[in-house]
Design a protein around this motif. Structure first.
Motif, PDB file in Angstrom:
ATOM      1  N   LEU A 179      18.694  42.259  41.459  1.00 43.47           N
ATOM      2  CA  LEU A 179      19.399  41.244  40.687  1.00 43.47           C
ATOM      3  C   LEU A 179      18.309  40.754  39.506  1.00 43.47           C
ATOM      4  CD1 LEU A 179      21.944  41.491  42.255  1.00 43.47           C
ATOM      5  CD2 LEU A 179      22.189  39.055  42.072  1.00 43.47           C
ATOM      6  N   LYS A 180      17.072  40.510  39.942  1.00 44.24           N
ATOM      7  CA  LYS A 180      15.828  40.294  38.937  1.00 44.24           C
ATOM      8  C   LYS A 180      15.871  41.454  38.170  1.00 44.24           C
ATOM      9  CE  LYS A 180      12.866  37.456  39.315  1.00 44.24           C
ATOM     10  NZ  LYS A 180      12.614  36.184  38.782  1.00 44.24           N
ATOM     11  N   TYR A 184      18.984  39.041  36.113  1.00 43.52           N
ATOM     12  CA  TYR A 184      19.208  37.572  36.848  1.00 43.52           C
ATOM     13  C   TYR A 184      18.043  37.004  36.631  1.00 43.52           C
ATOM     14  CZ  TYR A 184      24.081  38.945  37.710  1.00 43.52           C
ATOM     15  OH  TYR A 184      25.371  39.398  37.460  1.00 43.52           O
ATOM     16  N   ASP A 185      17.431  35.738  35.986  1.00 44.39           N
ATOM     17  CA  ASP A 185      16.385  35.011  36.332  1.00 44.39           C
ATOM     18  C   ASP A 185      16.129  34.591  37.542  1.00 44.39           C
ATOM     19  OD1 ASP A 185      15.802  35.645  33.509  1.00 44.39           O
ATOM     20  OD2 ASP A 185      16.867  33.799  32.936  1.00 44.39           O
ATOM     21  N   PRO A 187      18.481  34.716  40.884  1.00 40.14           N
ATOM     22  CA  PRO A 187      19.770  35.015  41.482  1.00 40.14           C
ATOM     23  C   PRO A 187      19.942  34.115  42.578  1.00 40.14           C
ATOM     24  CG  PRO A 187      18.191  36.904  41.319  1.00 40.14           C
ATOM     25  CD  PRO A 187      17.423  35.755  40.967  1.00 40.14           C
ATOM     26  N   ASP A 245      25.615  34.844  42.978  1.00 32.55           N
ATOM     27  CA  ASP A 245      25.728  36.127  42.325  1.00 32.55           C
ATOM     28  C   ASP A 245      25.462  37.440  43.133  1.00 32.55           C
ATOM     29  OD1 ASP A 245      25.085  34.940  39.875  1.00 32.55           O
ATOM     30  OD2 ASP A 245      23.098  34.530  40.666  1.00 32.55           O
ATOM     31  N   LYS A 315      21.095  43.558  31.660  1.00 35.68           N
ATOM     32  CA  LYS A 315      21.995  42.848  32.857  1.00 35.68           C
ATOM     33  C   LYS A 315      23.112  43.619  33.083  1.00 35.68           C
ATOM     34  CE  LYS A 315      23.573  38.419  34.303  1.00 35.68           C
ATOM     35  NZ  LYS A 315      23.279  37.082  33.960  1.00 35.68           N
TER      36      LYS A 315
END
Length: 316
Positions: A179-180, A184-185, A187, A245, A315
């Protein structure tokens, strides 16, 4: 990273060739130029005819031979199982050498694969073997719900055995890193419990307290924003509603059932922690409708779109 995606057409007797051809036909020309199909040209031509499409496939196909192609639609065949393996093997080698940036896989038939002597539980195990990777995790991604699995194609009894602290922690780490990577900053991750109500303090089992909770605590100590274990009968609704998320599911059906309920035609299967990128449709070969030109290619379009996000770093 190459911006080219490589689509493996899957079992030649299933719907893979049709959904691949239809997806290619709908692409803008720039996207077609950034696409390769790993498959068998006579089979893809048969699929094109079944669909009634007018498109020159040859420029986009890495053509691999299949004895007797095109094979009969909807049949279980070791020849087809071997071909499906060879399509994937070639795509993996090209991904490793940098010729393509991501593999998108159409469905294979596990029985045909094993009849051909390729003994894998599915794509993920095969890709792990072909790349020499020590681990790979299945992540199912949809617009409002994403799920990563601690275990997948094993019995429920074996899945419970695999829900160790180490394995759960590694799954949390893998999901967080993915996710990073896609933007996503920080997650927000939830970990589902393995027992009803997370065991109710030992009334229904101790695995959640003894194995899963320590993994969550260790991940938090590493700076990961993770909660759990949370009872599986509520955590997926909470994630779907925006609280998380990503959900870490402990076993195959625990994660697959909610995803297939809310995003049956659009969820994408993503292999995480492999040295190459791979996305896939999240459905089977559908032998019963193969060759009829009626297979829904929406899931293939979603898998291709996710692959393009991976190669471009956006993203998703």
């Amino acid at each position: 990273m190459s911006n080219i995606i490589g689509i493996t057409m899957g079992d030649p007797c299933g719907v893979g060739p049709e959904i691949t051809v239809r997806a290619l036909a709908e692409m803008a020309e720039a996207e077609r130029q950034a696409t390769k199909i790993y498959g068998n040209l006579p089979t893809l031509e048969a699929a094109r005819k079944a669909l009634g499409l007018d498109i020159d496939l040859a420029p986009y196909v890495v053509d691999l031979p299949v004895e007797g192609a095109p094979l009969a639609w909807g049949t279980l065949s070791p020849v087809a199982g071997d071909a499906a393996f060879r399509f994937i093997e070639k795509a993996v080698r090209d991904a490793q050498s940098g010729k393509i940036g991501c593999i998108v896989t159409a469905p294979i038939n596990k029985e045909a694969l094993n009849l051909a002597g390729h003994h894998y539980d599915g794509h993920t195990g095969m890709l792990r073997s072909l790349t020499g990777s020590s681990a790979a995790y299945m992540l199912l991604a949809s617009e409002r719900l994403k799920v990563i699995h601690v275990s997948t194609h094993v019995s429920l009894q074996e899945a419970i055995r695999r829900a160790t602290t180490e394995r759960v922690l590694n799954t949390i780490r893998a999901g967080h890193a993915h996710l990073k990577r896609i933007g996503y900053d920080q997650p927000r991750i939830a970990v589902a419990g393995v027992n009803p109500h997370c065991g109710e303090n030992g009334l229904f089992g101790s695995e959640d307290d003894d194995q899963i909770a320590p993994a969550v605590a260790a991940a938090r100590a590493e700076g990961i924003h993770v909660s759990g274990p949370i009872s599986a009968d509520t955590v997926f609704h909470r994630a779907y509603s925006g609280a998380f998320d990503l959900v870490v599911a402990q076993y195959h059906d625990q994660g697959h059932i909610p995803i297939k309920l809310v995003a049956f035609d659009t969820a994408v299967n993503v292999s995480v922690e492999l040295p190459i990128d791979r996305t896939s449709v999240d459905h089977g070969t559908a032998f019963d409708i193969a060759g009829k030109g009626i297979a829904n290619h929406g899931n293939m379009n979603a898998a291709i779109a996710y692959a393009r996000k991976l190669v471009s770093g956006r993203k998703g």
